[in-house]
Design a protein around this motif. Structure first.
Motif, PDB file in Angstrom:
ATOM      1  N   THR A  64       0.820  -1.213   0.000  1.00  0.00           N
ATOM      2  CA  THR A  64       0.000   0.000   0.000  1.00  0.00           C
ATOM      3  C   THR A  64       0.853   1.261   0.000  1.00  0.00           C
ATOM      4  OG1 THR A  64      -0.187  -0.218   2.406  1.00  0.00           O
ATOM      5  CG2 THR A  64      -2.003  -1.062   1.083  1.00  0.00           C
ATOM      6  N   PHE A  65       1.985   1.232   0.685  1.00  0.00           N
ATOM      7  CA  PHE A  65       2.878   2.387   0.705  1.00  0.00           C
ATOM      8  C   PHE A  65       3.390   2.679  -0.703  1.00  0.00           C
ATOM      9  CE2 PHE A  65       7.136   4.089   2.593  1.00  0.00           C
ATOM     10  CZ  PHE A  65       6.727   5.391   2.365  1.00  0.00           C
ATOM     11  N   GLY A  66       3.968   1.670  -1.355  1.00  0.00           N
ATOM     12  CA  GLY A  66       4.503   1.870  -2.695  1.00  0.00           C
ATOM     13  C   GLY A  66       3.431   2.181  -3.719  1.00  0.00           C
ATOM     14  N   GLY A  67       2.262   1.544  -3.580  1.00  0.00           N
ATOM     15  CA  GLY A  67       1.218   1.739  -4.567  1.00  0.00           C
ATOM     16  C   GLY A  67       0.549   3.092  -4.521  1.00  0.00           C
ATOM     17  N   LEU A  68       0.510   3.714  -3.343  1.00  0.00           N
ATOM     18  CA  LEU A  68      -0.265   4.951  -3.174  1.00  0.00           C
ATOM     19  C   LEU A  68       0.580   6.211  -3.095  1.00  0.00           C
ATOM     20  CD1 LEU A  68      -2.869   3.606  -0.600  1.00  0.00           C
ATOM     21  CD2 LEU A  68      -3.298   4.182  -2.990  1.00  0.00           C
ATOM     22  N   LEU A  69       1.900   6.107  -3.267  1.00  0.00           N
ATOM     23  CA  LEU A  69       2.756   7.276  -3.078  1.00  0.00           C
ATOM     24  C   LEU A  69       2.465   8.399  -4.081  1.00  0.00           C
ATOM     25  CD1 LEU A  69       6.173   5.696  -2.097  1.00  0.00           C
ATOM     26  CD2 LEU A  69       4.979   7.511  -0.858  1.00  0.00           C
ATOM     27  N   LEU A  70       2.295   8.069  -5.346  1.00  0.00           N
ATOM     28  CA  LEU A  70       2.023   9.127  -6.328  1.00  0.00           C
ATOM     29  C   LEU A  70       0.663   9.760  -6.073  1.00  0.00           C
ATOM     30  CD1 LEU A  70       3.412   7.849  -9.743  1.00  0.00           C
ATOM     31  CD2 LEU A  70       4.547   9.090  -7.910  1.00  0.00           C
ATOM     32  N   LEU A  71      -0.306   8.940  -5.717  1.00  0.00           N
ATOM     33  CA  LEU A  71      -1.631   9.479  -5.396  1.00  0.00           C
ATOM     34  C   LEU A  71      -1.554  10.375  -4.169  1.00  0.00           C
ATOM     35  CD1 LEU A  71      -4.650   9.539  -5.978  1.00  0.00           C
ATOM     36  CD2 LEU A  71      -4.900   7.473  -4.601  1.00  0.00           C
ATOM     37  N   GLY A  72      -0.817   9.946  -3.149  1.00  0.00           N
ATOM     38  CA  GLY A  72      -0.666  10.770  -1.951  1.00  0.00           C
ATOM     39  C   GLY A  72       0.038  12.076  -2.242  1.00  0.00           C
ATOM     40  N   GLY A  73       1.079  12.026  -3.081  1.00  0.00           N
ATOM     41  CA  GLY A  73       1.799  13.255  -3.425  1.00  0.00           C
ATOM     42  C   GLY A  73       0.936  14.230  -4.194  1.00  0.00           C
ATOM     43  N   ARG A  74       0.168  13.728  -5.156  1.00  0.00           N
ATOM     44  CA  ARG A  74      -0.676  14.620  -5.938  1.00  0.00           C
ATOM     45  C   ARG A  74      -1.824  15.168  -5.101  1.00  0.00           C
ATOM     46  NH1 ARG A  74       0.475  18.270  -9.267  1.00  0.00           N
ATOM     47  NH2 ARG A  74      -0.989  18.623 -10.965  1.00  0.00           N
ATOM     48  N   THR A 212      -5.432   3.614 -12.161  1.00  0.00           N
ATOM     49  CA  THR A 212      -4.466   2.886 -12.987  1.00  0.00           C
ATOM     50  C   THR A 212      -3.048   2.995 -12.455  1.00  0.00           C
ATOM     51  OG1 THR A 212      -4.423   4.810 -14.487  1.00  0.00           O
ATOM     52  CG2 THR A 212      -5.798   2.917 -15.126  1.00  0.00           C
ATOM     53  N   ILE A 213      -2.608   4.169 -12.008  1.00  0.00           N
ATOM     54  CA  ILE A 213      -1.232   4.279 -11.517  1.00  0.00           C
ATOM     55  C   ILE A 213      -1.071   3.552 -10.195  1.00  0.00           C
ATOM     56  CG2 ILE A 213      -1.532   6.466 -10.268  1.00  0.00           C
ATOM     57  CD1 ILE A 213       1.589   5.210 -12.189  1.00  0.00           C
ATOM     58  N   THR A 214      -2.102   3.594  -9.350  1.00  0.00           N
ATOM     59  CA  THR A 214      -2.028   2.854  -8.089  1.00  0.00           C
ATOM     60  C   THR A 214      -1.972   1.357  -8.362  1.00  0.00           C
ATOM     61  OG1 THR A 214      -3.245   4.592  -6.926  1.00  0.00           O
ATOM     62  CG2 THR A 214      -3.188   2.421  -5.894  1.00  0.00           C
ATOM     63  N   PRO A 259      -7.948  16.414 -19.094  1.00  0.00           N
ATOM     64  CA  PRO A 259      -7.739  17.868 -18.971  1.00  0.00           C
ATOM     65  C   PRO A 259      -7.045  18.251 -17.663  1.00  0.00           C
ATOM     66  CG  PRO A 259     -10.028  17.295 -18.565  1.00  0.00           C
ATOM     67  CD  PRO A 259      -9.359  16.046 -19.047  1.00  0.00           C
ATOM     68  N   GLU A 260      -7.205  17.442 -16.623  1.00  0.00           N
ATOM     69  CA  GLU A 260      -6.555  17.670 -15.331  1.00  0.00           C
ATOM     70  C   GLU A 260      -5.920  16.351 -14.873  1.00  0.00           C
ATOM     71  OE1 GLU A 260      -5.993  20.324 -13.487  1.00  0.00           O
ATOM     72  OE2 GLU A 260      -6.958  21.669 -14.923  1.00  0.00           O
ATOM     73  N   PRO A 261      -4.794  15.960 -15.465  1.00  0.00           N
ATOM     74  CA  PRO A 261      -4.206  14.655 -15.155  1.00  0.00           C
ATOM     75  C   PRO A 261      -3.671  14.582 -13.736  1.00  0.00           C
ATOM     76  CG  PRO A 261      -2.694  15.953 -16.491  1.00  0.00           C
ATOM     77  CD  PRO A 261      -3.985  16.716 -16.441  1.00  0.00           C
ATOM     78  N   LEU A 262      -3.736  13.384 -13.179  1.00  0.00           N
ATOM     79  CA  LEU A 262      -3.151  13.153 -11.856  1.00  0.00           C
ATOM     80  C   LEU A 262      -1.652  13.393 -11.900  1.00  0.00           C
ATOM     81  CD1 LEU A 262      -3.580  11.915  -8.929  1.00  0.00           C
ATOM     82  CD2 LEU A 262      -2.804   9.779  -9.938  1.00  0.00           C
ATOM     83  N   VAL A 263      -1.005  12.892 -12.954  1.00  0.00           N
ATOM     84  CA  VAL A 263       0.438  13.070 -13.145  1.00  0.00           C
ATOM     85  C   VAL A 263       0.653  13.749 -14.491  1.00  0.00           C
ATOM     86  CG1 VAL A 263       2.680  11.938 -13.309  1.00  0.00           C
ATOM     87  CG2 VAL A 263       0.929  10.985 -11.799  1.00  0.00           C
ATOM     88  N   PRO A 264       0.802  15.076 -14.522  1.00  0.00           N
ATOM     89  CA  PRO A 264       1.071  15.757 -15.783  1.00  0.00           C
ATOM     90  C   PRO A 264       2.395  15.250 -16.377  1.00  0.00           C
ATOM     91  CG  PRO A 264       0.484  17.316 -14.047  1.00  0.00           C
ATOM     92  CD  PRO A 264       0.726  16.007 -13.388  1.00  0.00           C
TER      93      PRO A 264
END
Length: 474
Positions: A64-74, A212-214, A259-264
């Motif tokens: 869960t830590f590795g999978g959610l890091l980008l989501l948490g950062g954004r 998808t990224i998670t 139009p508003e990407p999670l990760v531009p």
């Protein structure tokens, strides 16, 4: 449109006090992941866990830590960095108590998975607050030195404290000890930490991108965790990696159209960010891989107790702390690339010395110098790589960039541990100290290769940032 953010430019005293709070958060995240290791046999015995279930006490957190890091950062960029830090800290407090009172295997595994969620909120939010509070250059480099150095101390403290608490008070206290610290962090966050977020972003959420990224990151972590047991070339492992690649490809397609990407995707135009994170991942592979190998070698071949090992290997994180502060000063004067290159070479040299450690090794003769050299390289190198990865990134993307950097270290570490575990198992020639040592020497050799690859990739890191204001938007 001009980007507007709320950033409280604090007096120096308050800013550096805030850094202590942020570093404490990083310390607690690392401490909690390490402190469980020595308590795991007692936890498994009390809760009646099978060996596979016991392994998932560690793996559920990592997944869960590795999978959610980008989501948490954004989420920190969009919803508020201090707000997400406090949400993560509150969840960390709750799951620490839940872990400490866990009455069944299912409750423990759920609590450890939730701990990974809390860490995925806390870590990138804290690092992004650091980068938005301290301007790029000497001040940020000093702050990153504290951030990186305290992580090494947390790793060692976890091993020492975990063994001590388990033996004296019971395994429950390796979790409950987090609660008062987390409570103090929550109380101090509003007066010490500035709030900031990307106010230009529309009030819409890229749900498809988040899912998808998670999923892609979680699949990668799961494949890596299971690979030593299933086999790297097994249908299961190859299939998981292929599925992760397919989901990652779908994520890229979705982000291009959103139009508003999670990760531009524009953020990856920065050579410093991409190169710095690749070097961070390889340093994580070497550091985590060497830590696992030296722990097994010291305890199973040399017969050290967990507490004795924790104290004797403290020279490595101690030198990492010293190296981090020395390295930040050199980075400020010479740039990122020279420091990262020299440090990757030092890490490789330290690991190489350990490939010659015999079955009857002695601490001063066979371990001390290698750990000292490796630790110095690790401390300064991670500061240089992180400084490069977080340079040329605008404030609106600070949380995302922090999440990417944290993910690079954690996923690199997971790959390093899985790889050396496989190498050790394949090369061990028996269960006696001599046979086990053959496997450990090969594991150290794998760490040399990781460091050498990091040295090569330092060419991808810009020596200096020419545009501290951030990567231009599309």
């Amino acid at each position: 449109m001009v980007l507007t953010e709320v950033v409280d430019h604090q007096p120096d005293t308050r800013r550096w006090t805030a850094l202590v709070l942020l570093c404490t958060a990083n310390f607690m995240v690392i401490l909690d992941s390490q402190i469980v290791i020595l308590a795991l046999p007692s936890i498994a015995a009390d809760l009646g866990m099978t060996p596979a279930q016991a392994q998932w006490v560690l793996s559920a957190n990592l997944l869960t830590f590795g999978g959610l890091l980008l989501l948490g950062g954004r989420a920190a960029d969009l919803l508020g960095r201090r707000r997400m830090f406090m949400w993560g800290t509150a969840l960390f407090l709750g799951v620490s108590v839940l872990s400490g009172v866990a009455w069944s295997t299912e409750v423990m595994l759920a609590a450890r998975a939730l701990h990974g969620v809390s860490a995925a909120l806390m870590a990138p939010a804290a690092l992004s607050i650091l980068t938005t509070t301290f301007p790029e250059g000497a001040e940020r480099n000093k702050a990153l030195a504290g951030w990186s150095g305290i992580a090494g101390i947390g790793a060692t403290a976890g091993l020492v404290i975990g063994g001590t608490l388990t033996a004296s008070l019971g395994w429950q206290w390796v979790f409950l000890v987090n609660a008062p610290v987390a409570l103090v962090m929550l109380l101090l966050s509003p007066p010490l930490l500035p709030e900031s977020r990307d106010r230009r972003a529309r009030p819409t959420y890229d749900v498809a991108g988040a899912v998808t990224i998670t999923a892609a990151l979680a699949l990668v972590v799961y494949a890596v965790v299971e690979a030593p047991a299933a086999g790297w070339a097994s249908v299961r492992t190859v299939g998981l990696f292929a599925l992760a690649a397919a989901v990652a490809g779908l994520f890229v397609i979705l982000e291009r159209r959103s139009p508003e990407p999670l990760v531009p995707l524009r953020i990856f135009r920065s050579r410093s960010l991409t190169g710095g994170n690749l070097v961070t991942a390889l340093m994580g592979m070497a550091a985590f891989g060497l830590s696992v190998t030296i722990s097994q070698y010291a305890q199973q071949a040399l017969g050290y107790s967990p507490l004795e090992f924790g104290l004797k290997q403290a020279v490595m994180p101690g030198m990492a702390f010293v190296g981090a502060y020395a390295g930040q000063a050199v980075v400020t004067r010479t740039g990122y690339r020279p420091v990262a290159a020299v440090c990757a070479a030092l890490m490789g040299a330290g690991a190489f010395l350990l490939t010659r450690a015999p079955a009857d090794g002695q601490y001063l003769r066979d371990l001390f110098l290698a750990l000292l050299i490796f630790g110095a390289g690790l401390g300064a190198g991670t500061v240089a790589a992180a400084a490069a990865a977080l340079s040329r990134v605008g404030e609106r993307d600070a949380g995302l960039a922090s999440g990417i950097n944290t993910a690079a270290l954690q996923i690199g570490g997971a790959i390093g541990v899985a790889t050396v575990s496989t190498v050790i198992a394949v090369n061990a020639t028996g269960t006696d100290p001599a046979g086990l040592t053959a496997g450990y020497q090969a594991g150290f050799g794998a760490c040399v290769i990781f460091a050498a690859a990091g040295l090569v990739l330092t060419a991808a890191v810009r020596s200096r940032s020419r545009q501290p204001s951030g990567v231009p938007s599309e």
